[in-house]
Every structure is written in structure tokens, then in C-alpha cells.
Design an enzyme around this catalytic site. Structure first.
Site, PDB file in Angstrom:
ATOM      1  N   PHE A 144       0.831  -1.214   0.000  1.00  0.00           N
ATOM      2  CA  PHE A 144       0.000   0.000   0.000  1.00  0.00           C
ATOM      3  C   PHE A 144       0.864   1.262   0.000  1.00  0.00           C
ATOM      4  CE2 PHE A 144      -2.498  -3.120   2.496  1.00  0.00           C
ATOM      5  CZ  PHE A 144      -3.699  -3.089   1.815  1.00  0.00           C
ATOM      6  N   SER A 182      -4.761   1.740  -9.181  1.00  0.00           N
ATOM      7  CA  SER A 182      -5.864   2.694  -9.143  1.00  0.00           C
ATOM      8  C   SER A 182      -6.596   2.723 -10.478  1.00  0.00           C
ATOM      9  CB  SER A 182      -5.278   4.082  -8.870  1.00  0.00           C
ATOM     10  OG  SER A 182      -6.238   5.074  -9.104  1.00  0.00           O
ATOM     11  N   TYR A 242       0.971  11.275 -10.197  1.00  0.00           N
ATOM     12  CA  TYR A 242       0.514  10.198  -9.309  1.00  0.00           C
ATOM     13  C   TYR A 242       0.032   9.003 -10.129  1.00  0.00           C
ATOM     14  CZ  TYR A 242      -2.712   7.417  -6.571  1.00  0.00           C
ATOM     15  OH  TYR A 242      -3.378   6.338  -6.014  1.00  0.00           O
ATOM     16  N   LYS A 298       1.473   4.815 -10.661  1.00  0.00           N
ATOM     17  CA  LYS A 298       0.726   3.548 -10.575  1.00  0.00           C
ATOM     18  C   LYS A 298       0.893   2.759 -11.868  1.00  0.00           C
ATOM     19  CE  LYS A 298      -0.701   4.106  -6.470  1.00  0.00           C
ATOM     20  NZ  LYS A 298      -0.143   3.274  -5.410  1.00  0.00           N
ATOM     21  N   ASN A 345     -13.274   4.230  -5.959  1.00  0.00           N
ATOM     22  CA  ASN A 345     -13.233   5.320  -4.972  1.00  0.00           C
ATOM     23  C   ASN A 345     -13.572   4.823  -3.561  1.00  0.00           C
ATOM     24  OD1 ASN A 345     -13.526   6.516  -7.679  1.00  0.00           O
ATOM     25  ND2 ASN A 345     -13.597   8.446  -6.574  1.00  0.00           N
ATOM     26  N   ASN A 398     -10.961  14.959  -1.742  1.00  0.00           N
ATOM     27  CA  ASN A 398     -11.953  14.011  -2.243  1.00  0.00           C
ATOM     28  C   ASN A 398     -13.343  14.325  -1.717  1.00  0.00           C
ATOM     29  OD1 ASN A 398      -9.247  11.931  -1.773  1.00  0.00           O
ATOM     30  ND2 ASN A 398     -10.144  12.222  -3.793  1.00  0.00           N
ATOM     31  N   GLY A 423      -8.958  18.299 -15.120  1.00  0.00           N
ATOM     32  CA  GLY A 423      -8.540  16.890 -15.125  1.00  0.00           C
ATOM     33  C   GLY A 423      -9.662  15.906 -14.828  1.00  0.00           C
TER      34      GLY A 423
HETATM   35  P1  NAD Z   1      -2.805   6.459   2.929  1.00  0.00           P
HETATM   36  O1  NAD Z   1      -1.973   7.656   2.652  1.00  0.00           O
HETATM   37  O2  NAD Z   1      -3.807   6.524   4.018  1.00  0.00           O
HETATM   38  O3  NAD Z   1      -1.866   5.180   3.183  1.00  0.00           O
HETATM   39  C1  NAD Z   1      -0.588   5.042   2.594  1.00  0.00           C
HETATM   40  C2  NAD Z   1       0.397   4.770   3.730  1.00  0.00           C
HETATM   41  O4  NAD Z   1       1.699   4.587   3.175  1.00  0.00           O
HETATM   42  C3  NAD Z   1       0.495   5.928   4.730  1.00  0.00           C
HETATM   43  O5  NAD Z   1       0.275   5.424   6.033  1.00  0.00           O
HETATM   44  C4  NAD Z   1       1.910   6.469   4.548  1.00  0.00           C
HETATM   45  O6  NAD Z   1       2.426   6.933   5.764  1.00  0.00           O
HETATM   46  C5  NAD Z   1       2.650   5.260   4.013  1.00  0.00           C
HETATM   47  N1  NAD Z   1       3.806   5.529   3.160  1.00  0.00           N
HETATM   48  C6  NAD Z   1       3.900   6.355   2.085  1.00  0.00           C
HETATM   49  N2  NAD Z   1       5.135   6.266   1.546  1.00  0.00           N
HETATM   50  C7  NAD Z   1       5.827   5.357   2.290  1.00  0.00           C
HETATM   51  C8  NAD Z   1       7.145   4.831   2.233  1.00  0.00           C
HETATM   52  N3  NAD Z   1       8.014   5.214   1.296  1.00  0.00           N
HETATM   53  N4  NAD Z   1       7.508   3.912   3.162  1.00  0.00           N
HETATM   54  C9  NAD Z   1       6.648   3.505   4.126  1.00  0.00           C
HETATM   55  N5  NAD Z   1       5.394   3.968   4.231  1.00  0.00           N
HETATM   56  C10 NAD Z   1       4.986   4.889   3.322  1.00  0.00           C
HETATM   57  O7  NAD Z   1      -3.501   6.057   1.546  1.00  0.00           O
HETATM   58  P2  NAD Z   1      -4.641   4.966   1.266  1.00  0.00           P
HETATM   59  O8  NAD Z   1      -5.859   5.689   0.817  1.00  0.00           O
HETATM   60  O9  NAD Z   1      -4.708   3.982   2.363  1.00  0.00           O
HETATM   61  O10 NAD Z   1      -4.007   4.301  -0.041  1.00  0.00           O
HETATM   62  C11 NAD Z   1      -3.229   3.112   0.022  1.00  0.00           C
HETATM   63  C12 NAD Z   1      -2.710   2.823  -1.367  1.00  0.00           C
HETATM   64  O11 NAD Z   1      -3.810   2.711  -2.273  1.00  0.00           O
HETATM   65  C13 NAD Z   1      -1.808   3.923  -1.937  1.00  0.00           C
HETATM   66  O12 NAD Z   1      -0.767   3.324  -2.674  1.00  0.00           O
HETATM   67  C14 NAD Z   1      -2.738   4.691  -2.841  1.00  0.00           C
HETATM   68  O13 NAD Z   1      -2.047   5.325  -3.895  1.00  0.00           O
HETATM   69  C15 NAD Z   1      -3.646   3.579  -3.375  1.00  0.00           C
HETATM   70  N6  NAD Z   1      -4.964   4.064  -3.825  1.00  0.00           N
HETATM   71  C16 NAD Z   1      -5.727   4.827  -2.995  1.00  0.00           C
HETATM   72  C17 NAD Z   1      -6.963   5.310  -3.438  1.00  0.00           C
HETATM   73  C18 NAD Z   1      -7.820   6.199  -2.561  1.00  0.00           C
HETATM   74  O14 NAD Z   1      -8.685   6.891  -3.098  1.00  0.00           O
HETATM   75  N7  NAD Z   1      -7.661   6.186  -1.241  1.00  0.00           N
HETATM   76  C19 NAD Z   1      -7.432   4.993  -4.723  1.00  0.00           C
HETATM   77  C20 NAD Z   1      -6.639   4.193  -5.541  1.00  0.00           C
HETATM   78  C21 NAD Z   1      -5.399   3.731  -5.071  1.00  0.00           C
HETATM   79  N1  UFG Z   2     -15.920  16.536  -6.317  1.00  0.00           N
HETATM   80  C1  UFG Z   2     -16.666  17.662  -6.028  1.00  0.00           C
HETATM   81  N2  UFG Z   2     -16.303  18.405  -4.954  1.00  0.00           N
HETATM   82  C2  UFG Z   2     -15.229  18.089  -4.151  1.00  0.00           C
HETATM   83  C3  UFG Z   2     -14.467  16.942  -4.476  1.00  0.00           C
HETATM   84  C4  UFG Z   2     -14.843  16.203  -5.576  1.00  0.00           C
HETATM   85  O1  UFG Z   2     -17.637  17.984  -6.715  1.00  0.00           O
HETATM   86  O2  UFG Z   2     -14.945  18.820  -3.196  1.00  0.00           O
HETATM   87  C5  UFG Z   2     -16.353  15.681  -7.448  1.00  0.00           C
HETATM   88  C6  UFG Z   2     -15.299  15.499  -8.528  1.00  0.00           C
HETATM   89  O3  UFG Z   2     -15.406  16.519  -9.483  1.00  0.00           O
HETATM   90  C7  UFG Z   2     -15.664  14.097  -9.062  1.00  0.00           C
HETATM   91  C8  UFG Z   2     -16.208  13.362  -7.833  1.00  0.00           C
HETATM   92  O4  UFG Z   2     -16.597  14.387  -6.921  1.00  0.00           O
HETATM   93  O5  UFG Z   2     -16.698  14.202 -10.001  1.00  0.00           O
HETATM   94  C9  UFG Z   2     -15.189  12.451  -7.161  1.00  0.00           C
HETATM   95  O6  UFG Z   2     -14.005  13.180  -6.878  1.00  0.00           O
HETATM   96  P1  UFG Z   2     -12.884  12.634  -5.875  1.00  0.00           P
HETATM   97  O7  UFG Z   2     -11.827  13.690  -5.789  1.00  0.00           O
HETATM   98  O8  UFG Z   2     -13.514  12.178  -4.621  1.00  0.00           O
HETATM   99  O9  UFG Z   2     -12.351  11.321  -6.613  1.00  0.00           O
HETATM  100  P2  UFG Z   2     -11.671  11.125  -8.030  1.00  0.00           P
HETATM  101  O10 UFG Z   2     -12.485  10.123  -8.785  1.00  0.00           O
HETATM  102  O11 UFG Z   2     -11.410  12.414  -8.701  1.00  0.00           O
HETATM  103  O12 UFG Z   2     -10.244  10.508  -7.648  1.00  0.00           O
HETATM  104  C10 UFG Z   2     -10.073   9.498  -6.648  1.00  0.00           C
HETATM  105  C11 UFG Z   2      -8.673   9.633  -6.059  1.00  0.00           C
HETATM  106  C12 UFG Z   2      -7.648   9.277  -7.106  1.00  0.00           C
HETATM  107  C13 UFG Z   2      -7.923   7.915  -7.642  1.00  0.00           C
HETATM  108  C14 UFG Z   2      -9.336   7.862  -8.215  1.00  0.00           C
HETATM  109  C15 UFG Z   2      -9.678   6.477  -8.718  1.00  0.00           C
HETATM  110  O13 UFG Z   2      -8.435  10.948  -5.602  1.00  0.00           O
HETATM  111  O14 UFG Z   2      -6.372   9.267  -6.518  1.00  0.00           O
HETATM  112  O15 UFG Z   2     -10.272   8.236  -7.207  1.00  0.00           O
HETATM  113  O16 UFG Z   2      -9.470   5.538  -7.730  1.00  0.00           O
HETATM  114  F1  UFG Z   2      -7.036   7.624  -8.606  1.00  0.00           F
END
Ligand code: NAD
Ligand code: UFG
Length: 335
Positions: free
Chosen positions: A81, A125, A149, A153, A179, A199, A294
Site C-alpha cells: 500500500f 488505481s 501520481y 501507478k 473510490n 476528495n 482533469g
Molecule cells: P494512505 O496515505 O492513508 O496510506 C498510505 C500509507 O503509506 C500511509 O500510512 C503512509 O504513511 C505510508 N507511506 C507512504 N510512503 C511510504 C514509504 N516510502 N515507506 C513507508 N510507508 C509509506 O492512503 P490509502 O488511501 O490507504 O491508499 C493506500 C494505497 O492505495 C496507496 O498506494 C494509494 O495510492 C492507493 N490508492 C488509494 C486510493 C484512494 O482513493 N484512497 C485509490 C486508488 C489507489
Molecule cells: N468533487 C466535487 N467536490 C469536491 C471533491 C470532488 O464535486 O470537493 C467531485 C469530482 O469533481 C468528481 C467526484 O466528486 O466528479 C469524485 O471526486 P474525488 O476527488 O472524490 O475522486 P476522483 O475520482 O477524482 O479521484 C479518486 C482519487 C484518485 C484515484 C481515483 C480512482 O483521488 O487518486 O479516485 O481511484 F485515482
């Protein structure tokens, strides 16, 4: 008992996965440098599971530390993660994102091969899909990203595929999350973003408790049901269970693959706001604003591959997500 290393296990998705793995009889070891999480998350995972979790504070790029972890623990599978995840920040600090996310993955793979650990689940992602694809994303579709970002991935998936090709024993699944939202029903763990949430759902949560005035709705002129953006929101506990299913799959099957993890259903911004109001009996003021750069109109997962291979599908509803997100936010406020 099978031991699983969770890099980034103190984070939002990692902490919920630690709980699910423990409930399914796995032993969990966590490595996290706490750049985006706090050490007390580990205490809360232990409270929920009733199990002591070996926790290493440090960086996934630190090969000496990885060496120590793999020597001290008989790791069977790794779930990776650890990574930086803020889209906007990645545009401002691309080298930090490429450096962290790619180097962590490369160091980990090197150390896994050195210690004969051959099973990897990677946090990918939905953002790796080219924005011009049809809304329902299917695994074989064209890839392409719009920010550093996303490219990290995309590149990590490629690094993993190439490493699997060169090392036939290595098995890997990149899970493409849609999401993730919500929180564990104990309300001891959840998402706690630093600063202003980027988000949608974390932002709604803060409006619900009066911490922010209104939700900025980014555009109502998309080609969707009500003009606002549509996404596939998935409860983090369902997502956590998908990792258990992936770990089980890797124990029995060879190969390297990518699998979508979503519900298959799209929800618009306004539908989410109204569901949140209804589930929690709160008012969520909002204002329609310009589109966010974006963003695309509609994205949701085709979930067939997850079901066919992992025998996993999401069970929790938008109402569950809204209720748990709100209760977690209320719990945070009391702290
Ligand atoms: P998060 O930031 O809560 O968790 C990531 C964790 O990794 C954190 O606790 C951070 O401290 C740790 N970390 C970062 N870099 C590190 C390093 N070099 N060494 C050790 N620890 C490190 O994020 P999350 O939402 O739990 O996401 C987990 C994974 O899923 C991430 O890779 C993220 O990119 C991916 N992801 C998240 C989402 C989302 O919307 N939350 C969507 C798609 C993919
Ligand atoms: N949105 C709003 N207001 C806000 C935030 C978001 O209207 O304050 C809208 C956005 O325009 C979009 C939807 O809500 O239409 C969802 O937006 P999020 O920012 O919650 O999520 P995204 O789909 O843009 O992106 C998220 C993560 C990315 C990840 C992606 C797919 O931020 O890192 O989901 O997993 F890659």
C-alpha cells in the site's frame, strides 16, 4: 499461520485490510513511515482485532530495514500500500512522487526475490485508465494518465509485470481501486486527511459536522444523470476483503494480473450528497462551481474479473458508506 507484510499498513486502506486479514486467520506485520498516518492507528487495529501487530516504523525504500523485516519474520505474501496519493500534490512535486512510489516498489521487489517471497498484491488505481475510454472500465482497456501520481501507478504495474516475466515464481495482482470511502464500524479507524480534503466524501463529512460551510460541486454540465460527475464509490471494508480474496488467490494460482475493485455502480455528486443527508438526517449545503481540471464525467468498474477470479464482490451500499463516513467523522471530532 500465513504471515502477510503490509507496507503502508497504518494508512486508510491498509489499516482496514489488517483488520480483515486478522479476522480471516492471517498474521499481519506492518511497515509504515507515518508520512500520512499516525502510530496510534496500530493501537486501534490491535483493539479491534485483539491481536498484537508487529510494527516497523520506517521507509519502504530502506533496504536495511526491509532486510531486517524479512529476516525477523517468515513473510509469505506482501501487500504493498505504501505510497503518496494526492493527485494535486503530485503535479507540484513530481520527483517526490516518482521517487517515493517507484523506489519503494523496486526496493520491495528486490528484497522479496532475495528472501524467496513470491506473492505480491499491489495497490493500483482506476486512474491508470485512459480518460477517453468508455465509462465502464474493463481491465484490457487502453491505459494513460493525466498526472504524475497516476503515472507512478501505471509504471509500478509495468515494473511488476516485467519482474514477473523475468522471475517465473513471482505471482502478483495489481488491484485497481475505484473510490474507497467509509470506515470500520468500530469507528476506531478511518480516513483522516491532513488539511482541506481533496476528495468528495471526506469533504461532505466535514460539511456535515459544520467544520466547512458547503460542498463545492465541481460542474453540473457533464453528460451524466444530473450533470455532476459520476464515480464508483466502494466501502473500504469491502475493499479490505478484496485483499483477503487476492491473497487466497495467489496462494493457489500462478501469474501476474490486474483486477478492478469497485462495485460496478456509478453515483453522481448530487446523488452522494442527498444519500448522505438521508442516511444521517443532516443537511449538506452545496454550491455548483466550475469543473475541476482533469476530471472526467463518469467512471465505474466492470467487476466481472474480480468475481470470476477472486470470487469477491462488494456488498455494502451507498447508505452504509454514508453512515459509516459520518459516524467516523463524529468520532474524530470528539477526540
Ligand atoms: P494512505 O496515505 O492513508 O496510506 C498510505 C500509507 O503509506 C500511509 O500510512 C503512509 O504513511 C505510508 N507511506 C507512504 N510512503 C511510504 C514509504 N516510502 N515507506 C513507508 N510507508 C509509506 O492512503 P490509502 O488511501 O490507504 O491508499 C493506500 C494505497 O492505495 C496507496 O498506494 C494509494 O495510492 C492507493 N490508492 C488509494 C486510493 C484512494 O482513493 N484512497 C485509490 C486508488 C489507489
Ligand atoms: N468533487 C466535487 N467536490 C469536491 C471533491 C470532488 O464535486 O470537493 C467531485 C469530482 O469533481 C468528481 C467526484 O466528486 O466528479 C469524485 O471526486 P474525488 O476527488 O472524490 O475522486 P476522483 O475520482 O477524482 O479521484 C479518486 C482519487 C484518485 C484515484 C481515483 C480512482 O483521488 O487518486 O479516485 O481511484 F485515482
Amino acid at each position: 499461520m500465513c504471515k502477510i507484510l503490509l507496507t503502508g499498513g497504518a494508512g486508510f486502506i491498509g489499516s482496514h485490510t489488517a483488520v480483515s486479514l486478522s479476522a480471516n486467520g492471517y498474521e499481519v506485520v506492518i511497515l509504515d513511515n507515518l508520512v500520512n498516518s499516525r502510530a496510534d492507528v496500530i493501537d486501534n487495529i490491535e483493539k479491534i482485532t485483539g491481536v498484537e501487530i508487529p510494527f516497523y516504523i520506517g521507509d519502504c525504500r530502506d533496504e536495511k530495514l526491509l532486510e531486517k523485516i524479512f529476516t525477523e519474520n517468515e513473510i509469505d505474501t506482501v501487500i504493498h500500500f505504501a505510497g503518496l496519493k494526492a493527485v494535486g500534490e503530485s503535479c507540484e512535486k513530481p520527483l517526490e512522487y516518482y521517487g517515493n512510489n517507484l523506489d519503494a516498489t523496486i526496493s520491495l521487489l528486490k528484497m522479496m526475490l532475495k528472501h524467496n517471497v513470491y506473492k505480491l498484491v499491489f495497490s493500483s488505481s482506476a486512474t491508470v485508465y485512459d480518460a477517453d475510454n468508455p465509462s465502464e472500465r474493463v481491465e484490457g482497456m487502453r491505459l494513460g494518465c493525466t498526472n504524475p501520481y497516476g503515472w507512478t501507478k501505471y509504471m509500478c504495474e509495468q515494473i511488476i509485470r516485467d519482474t514477473c516475466r523475468a522471475n517465473k515464481q513471482l505471482r502478483a495482482i495489481s488491484l485497481r481501486y475505484f473510490n474507497p470511502v467509509g470506515a470500520h464500524k468500530s469507528y476506531l479507524i478511518g480516513e483522516n486527511p491532513k488539511g482541506i480534503p481533496n476528495n468528495l466524501v471526506p469533504y461532505i463529512q466535514q460539511v456535515a459536522i459544520g467544520q466547512r460551510e458547503y460542498v463545492h460541486v465541481y460542474g453540473d454540465d457533464y453528460n451524466t444523470v444530473d450533470g455532476t460527475g459520476v464515480r464508483d464509490y466502494i466501502h473500504v471494508c469491502d475493499l479490505a476483503d478484496a485483499h483477503v480474496a487476492a491473497a487466497k488467490y495467489l496462494a493457489e494460482h500462478e501469474g501476474c494480473m490486474e483486477i478492478n475493485i469497485g462495485t460496478g455502480k456509478g453515483t453522481s455528486v448530487l446523488e452522494m450528497i442527498h444519500s448522505f443527508e438521508k442516511a444521517n438526517n443532516v443537511k449538506i449545503p452545496y454550491r455548483i462551481e466550475a469543473r475541476r481540471a482533469g476530471d472526467v464525467d463518469s467512471v465505474y468498474a466492470n467487476t466481472q474479473k474480480a468475481y470470476e477470479l477472486l470470487h469477491w464482490k462488494a456488498h455494502l451500499t451507498i447508505e452504509d458508506m454514508c453512515r459509516d463516513a459520518y459516524n467516523w467523522q463524529c468520532h474524530l471530532q470528539k477526540q
